[in-house]
Design a protein around this motif. Structure first.
Motif, PDB file in Angstrom:
ATOM      1  N   ALA A  91      -4.718  -4.111  -4.875  1.00 37.63           N
ATOM      2  CA  ALA A  91      -4.610  -3.213  -3.726  1.00 37.63           C
ATOM      3  C   ALA A  91      -4.697  -3.970  -2.406  1.00 37.63           C
ATOM      4  CB  ALA A  91      -5.709  -2.152  -3.782  1.00 37.63           C
ATOM      5  N   TYR A 148      -8.561   7.525  -0.889  1.00 35.39           N
ATOM      6  CA  TYR A 148      -7.873   6.576  -0.024  1.00 35.39           C
ATOM      7  C   TYR A 148      -8.570   6.481   1.328  1.00 35.39           C
ATOM      8  CZ  TYR A 148      -3.981   7.124  -3.301  1.00 35.39           C
ATOM      9  OH  TYR A 148      -3.196   7.154  -4.421  1.00 35.39           O
ATOM     10  N   TYR A 149      -8.586   5.289   1.860  1.00 29.53           N
ATOM     11  CA  TYR A 149      -8.959   5.106   3.262  1.00 29.53           C
ATOM     12  C   TYR A 149      -7.659   4.982   4.048  1.00 29.53           C
ATOM     13  CZ  TYR A 149     -10.663   3.257   7.633  1.00 29.53           C
ATOM     14  OH  TYR A 149     -10.907   3.092   8.958  1.00 29.53           O
ATOM     15  N   VAL A 150      -7.525   5.769   5.122  1.00 35.04           N
ATOM     16  CA  VAL A 150      -6.309   5.752   5.930  1.00 35.04           C
ATOM     17  C   VAL A 150      -6.455   4.701   7.017  1.00 35.04           C
ATOM     18  CG1 VAL A 150      -4.739   7.110   7.360  1.00 35.04           C
ATOM     19  CG2 VAL A 150      -5.957   8.196   5.455  1.00 35.04           C
ATOM     20  N   LEU A 158       0.837  -1.189   0.000  1.00 35.74           N
ATOM     21  CA  LEU A 158       0.000   0.000   0.000  1.00 35.74           C
ATOM     22  C   LEU A 158       0.876   1.245   0.000  1.00 35.74           C
ATOM     23  CD1 LEU A 158      -2.724  -0.888   2.663  1.00 35.74           C
ATOM     24  CD2 LEU A 158      -2.926  -1.029   0.194  1.00 35.74           C
ATOM     25  N   THR A 159       0.308   2.345  -0.491  1.00 38.37           N
ATOM     26  CA  THR A 159       1.026   3.608  -0.486  1.00 38.37           C
ATOM     27  C   THR A 159       1.089   4.153   0.938  1.00 38.37           C
ATOM     28  OG1 THR A 159       0.191   4.069  -2.692  1.00 38.37           O
ATOM     29  CG2 THR A 159       1.075   5.930  -1.454  1.00 38.37           C
ATOM     30  N   ARG A 181      -2.349   3.733   3.301  1.00 37.52           N
ATOM     31  CA  ARG A 181      -3.548   4.183   2.603  1.00 37.52           C
ATOM     32  C   ARG A 181      -4.041   3.097   1.652  1.00 37.52           C
ATOM     33  NH1 ARG A 181      -2.359   9.898  -0.043  1.00 37.52           N
ATOM     34  NH2 ARG A 181      -0.630   8.712  -0.953  1.00 37.52           N
ATOM     35  N   LEU A 182      -5.349   2.897   1.664  1.00 37.12           N
ATOM     36  CA  LEU A 182      -5.981   1.896   0.813  1.00 37.12           C
ATOM     37  C   LEU A 182      -6.747   2.614  -0.297  1.00 37.12           C
ATOM     38  CD1 LEU A 182      -6.767  -1.125   0.347  1.00 37.12           C
ATOM     39  CD2 LEU A 182      -8.777  -0.678   1.771  1.00 37.12           C
ATOM     40  N   PRO A 183      -6.311   2.517  -1.556  1.00 35.66           N
ATOM     41  CA  PRO A 183      -7.037   3.184  -2.645  1.00 35.66           C
ATOM     42  C   PRO A 183      -8.367   2.484  -2.913  1.00 35.66           C
ATOM     43  CG  PRO A 183      -5.251   1.861  -3.528  1.00 35.66           C
ATOM     44  CD  PRO A 183      -5.116   1.809  -2.036  1.00 35.66           C
TER      45      PRO A 183
END
Length: 390
Positions: free
Chosen positions: A52, A387-389, A27-28, A32-34
């Motif tokens: 992802a 993105y979900y953090v 993940l970035t 963060r989840l795109p």
């Protein structure tokens, strides 16, 4: 880049909460989840690319529960993107397909509300209506120059079913969400998304009637008459007329009704062969699904249905329930076909089902013993991307 996103944390077992493990996801940073949030049919949920998520499906649960907001059995899902209902606690995982003749693969996940549950035993037809639009906008499929309508093939990994989906395309090669099609339960019109299920019988159990009977009695002490059928999703269709008077006279979301319907569903799960006993059936909340059916006035439609999901009253009707019920109405000697044939319109390909929010239609190609395809119309709309953090 590989990043450690969750530290090992022990959660109180008395709350039936999961025990966290250290996970490594691609993940970035910072964790963060795109994802994309879409309203698909009468559901709303998260749409994610397969790449992802962790490679191993068993590692999806803590990530998806966090994103939807069900960590710690939170009924309000305050720390996530869910809406506190089963119809807004859904996830679609999308990828290009490596199967010859298939464009896109779709995996559906139902997440619990107030429960740390991830269920992949069935599918969701409403979320399916967002798959084609998502795939187009994300560049997973490509239209030809000037193409204004597109049909793609989708493989439902949950039910091993092939689906054709047709949707509109803008002159810029993106999904066209705007149109004049209304569906019951959604206030805003949109462009039509046509979903065609091919050879949908036996989607989960490999049998059209897994119990071997087209009608049977569940709960001997109550003599509840039902049809157990597997088309798109396993469903139990209960004849309202066979329910006890105390259940028929109560509101459909009354707690005693919910408890009774769940008892019927668990008994049906055992008859389906989806659970070894009633206790294990209680642990599989999403499958089989259950709905109560009864006659409706000719001027309104062909049958009335009250659907339930995850132990609660469904606000409308699952799209898979629409396809399954429409198919059951065309098959001989089922509870739905008995009610439908009261109207003497059994040979009509178009069937109108009425639920709590209004009517929905389906086109059934089949005869009294088999189903070739079922087609339905939905709308879909992209609401958010980001993105979900974690």
């Amino acid at each position: 880049m590989t990043t450690e996103i969750l530290q090992e944390t022990k959660v109180d077992n008395a709350r039936n909460s999961i025990e966290w493990s250290t996970l490594h996801l691609s993940l970035t940073p910072p964790h963060r989840l795109p994802l994309t949030v879409m309203r698909a049919g009468t559901s709303r949920g998260l749409f994610l690319h397969r790449n992802a998520l962790p490679h191993d499906i068993k590692d999806w649960k803590p990530v998806l529960l966090a994103a939807i907001g069900s960590i710690g059995n939170d009924e309000r899902q305050l720390d996530g993107l869910g809406g506190g209902t089963s119809t807004t606690s859904k996830v679609a995982v999308i990828s290009k397909s490596k199967i010859q003749g298939i464009d896109i693969e779709y995996t559906f996940i139902q997440l619990g509300v107030g429960e740390e549950i991830m269920d992949m035993t069935g599918t969701c037809g409403n979320m399916l209506s967002g798959v084609g639009p998502f795939a187009l906008d994300e560049g997973l499929v490509t239209p030809t120059p000037g193409q204004r309508e597109m049909t793609i093939s989708i493989w439902d990994t949950n039910t091993r079913t092939k689906i054709f989906e047709t949707f509109e395309v803008t002159r810029y090669g993106k999904y066209q969400p705007n149109g004049d099609t209304y569906i019951s339960g959604v206030k805003r019109p949109g462009s039509a998304v046509k979903i065609q299920y091919l050879d949908p019988a036996g989607s989960v159990t490999n049998q059209l009637f897994p119990s071997g009977a087209r009608q049977q009695v569940l709960l001997d002490e109550s003599s509840v008459k039902a049809t157990l059928i597997d088309v798109v999703n396993p469903f139990i269709f209960v004849d309202w007329r066979s329910l006890p008077e105390t259940i028929r006279s109560a509101e459909p979301n009354d707690e005693k009704v919910l408890q009774f319907i769940e008892r019927v569903r668990r008994a049906g799960a055992v008859e389906f062969g989806l659970a070894q006993n009633i206790e294990k059936a209680a642990m599989i909340r999403a499958t089989p699904k259950i709905a109560v059916i009864k006659p409706v006035d000719d001027s309104v439609g062909d049958i009335f249905v009250t659907a339930y999901t995850m132990g609660q009253l469904h606000p409308a009707l699952q799209l898979s329930g629409t396809a399954c019920l429409a198919a059951a109405m065309r098959l001989n000697n089922t509870v739905p076909s008995e009610i439908y044939r009261i109207k003497a319109r059994a040979q009509d390909k178009s069937i109108t089902i009425v639920h709590r929010q209004g009517p929905i239609s389906a086109i059934v190609d089949g005869d009294g013993d088999s189903i070739k395809s079922v087609s339905v119309i939905r709308t879909a709309r992209r609401l958010f991307e980001g993105y979900y953090v974690l």
